[in-house]
Design a protein around this motif. Sequence first.
Motif, PDB file in Angstrom:
ATOM      1  N   SER A  48     -25.466  -9.862  67.651  1.00  0.00           N
ATOM      2  CA  SER A  48     -26.388 -10.813  68.554  1.00  0.00           C
ATOM      3  C   SER A  48     -25.468 -11.821  69.065  1.00  0.00           C
ATOM      4  O   SER A  48     -24.137 -12.138  68.743  1.00  0.00           O
ATOM      5  N   GLU A  49     -25.595 -11.975  70.312  1.00  0.00           N
ATOM      6  CA  GLU A  49     -24.612 -12.994  71.231  1.00  0.00           C
ATOM      7  C   GLU A  49     -24.533 -14.316  70.574  1.00  0.00           C
ATOM      8  O   GLU A  49     -23.667 -14.890  70.599  1.00  0.00           O
ATOM      9  N   CYS A  73     -22.114 -14.029  67.765  1.00  0.00           N
ATOM     10  CA  CYS A  73     -20.863 -14.023  68.350  1.00  0.00           C
ATOM     11  C   CYS A  73     -20.168 -15.640  69.093  1.00  0.00           C
ATOM     12  O   CYS A  73     -19.230 -15.877  68.464  1.00  0.00           O
ATOM     13  N   ASN A  74     -21.317 -16.276  69.370  1.00  0.00           N
ATOM     14  CA  ASN A  74     -20.769 -17.551  70.002  1.00  0.00           C
ATOM     15  C   ASN A  74     -20.470 -18.500  68.756  1.00  0.00           C
ATOM     16  O   ASN A  74     -19.653 -19.208  68.831  1.00  0.00           O
ATOM     17  N   GLY A  87     -15.046 -13.411  74.790  1.00  0.00           N
ATOM     18  CA  GLY A  87     -16.362 -13.050  74.309  1.00  0.00           C
ATOM     19  C   GLY A  87     -17.508 -14.150  74.440  1.00  0.00           C
ATOM     20  O   GLY A  87     -17.112 -15.092  74.745  1.00  0.00           O
ATOM     21  N   PRO A  88     -18.672 -13.788  74.134  1.00  0.00           N
ATOM     22  CA  PRO A  88     -18.934 -12.414  73.807  1.00  0.00           C
ATOM     23  C   PRO A  88     -19.075 -11.456  74.933  1.00  0.00           C
ATOM     24  O   PRO A  88     -19.268 -11.563  76.180  1.00  0.00           O
ATOM     25  N   LYS A 138     -20.473  -7.800  75.648  1.00  0.00           N
ATOM     26  CA  LYS A 138     -21.674  -6.820  75.310  1.00  0.00           C
ATOM     27  C   LYS A 138     -21.295  -5.597  75.678  1.00  0.00           C
ATOM     28  O   LYS A 138     -20.913  -5.154  76.771  1.00  0.00           O
ATOM     29  N   TYR A 167     -22.023  -7.159  70.189  1.00  0.00           N
ATOM     30  CA  TYR A 167     -21.351  -8.227  70.896  1.00  0.00           C
ATOM     31  C   TYR A 167     -19.969  -8.392  70.325  1.00  0.00           C
ATOM     32  O   TYR A 167     -19.759  -8.509  68.886  1.00  0.00           O
ATOM     33  N   HIS A 168     -19.015  -8.464  70.875  1.00  0.00           N
ATOM     34  CA  HIS A 168     -17.542  -8.538  70.514  1.00  0.00           C
ATOM     35  C   HIS A 168     -16.972  -9.761  70.810  1.00  0.00           C
ATOM     36  O   HIS A 168     -17.075 -10.464  71.766  1.00  0.00           O
TER      37      HIS A 168
END
Length: 92
Positions: free
Chosen positions: A13-14, A17-18, A75-76, A78, A83-84
């Motif tokens: 998920s974003e 990732c955040n 990042g993120p 997608k 998500y990276h």
Amino acid sequence: MAWATARHILVNSEAECNALKAEIKNGASFAEVAADNSLCPSGRKGGDLGRFSPGQMVKEFDTAVFNGDVGVLYGPIKTQFGYHLLEVTSRG
């Protein structure tokens, strides 16, 4: 031939990732965060992807690696995999 080395963290998920990006920006070790959280097998190596050339990674990832600055946390990002978080460690 152009090449780069990079490390990344892959999550679903974003939001996750955040959250991990904030941890790293606040001093957490990228390698430890990768080992504890990444869905990619590279997480066991601190997210290290080794050396690769343009076109070997998915487009979104490739664009970031070969156009971004070395040593910056991106990042993120997608992709079809999730998500990276990404850090280019060298390029030549």
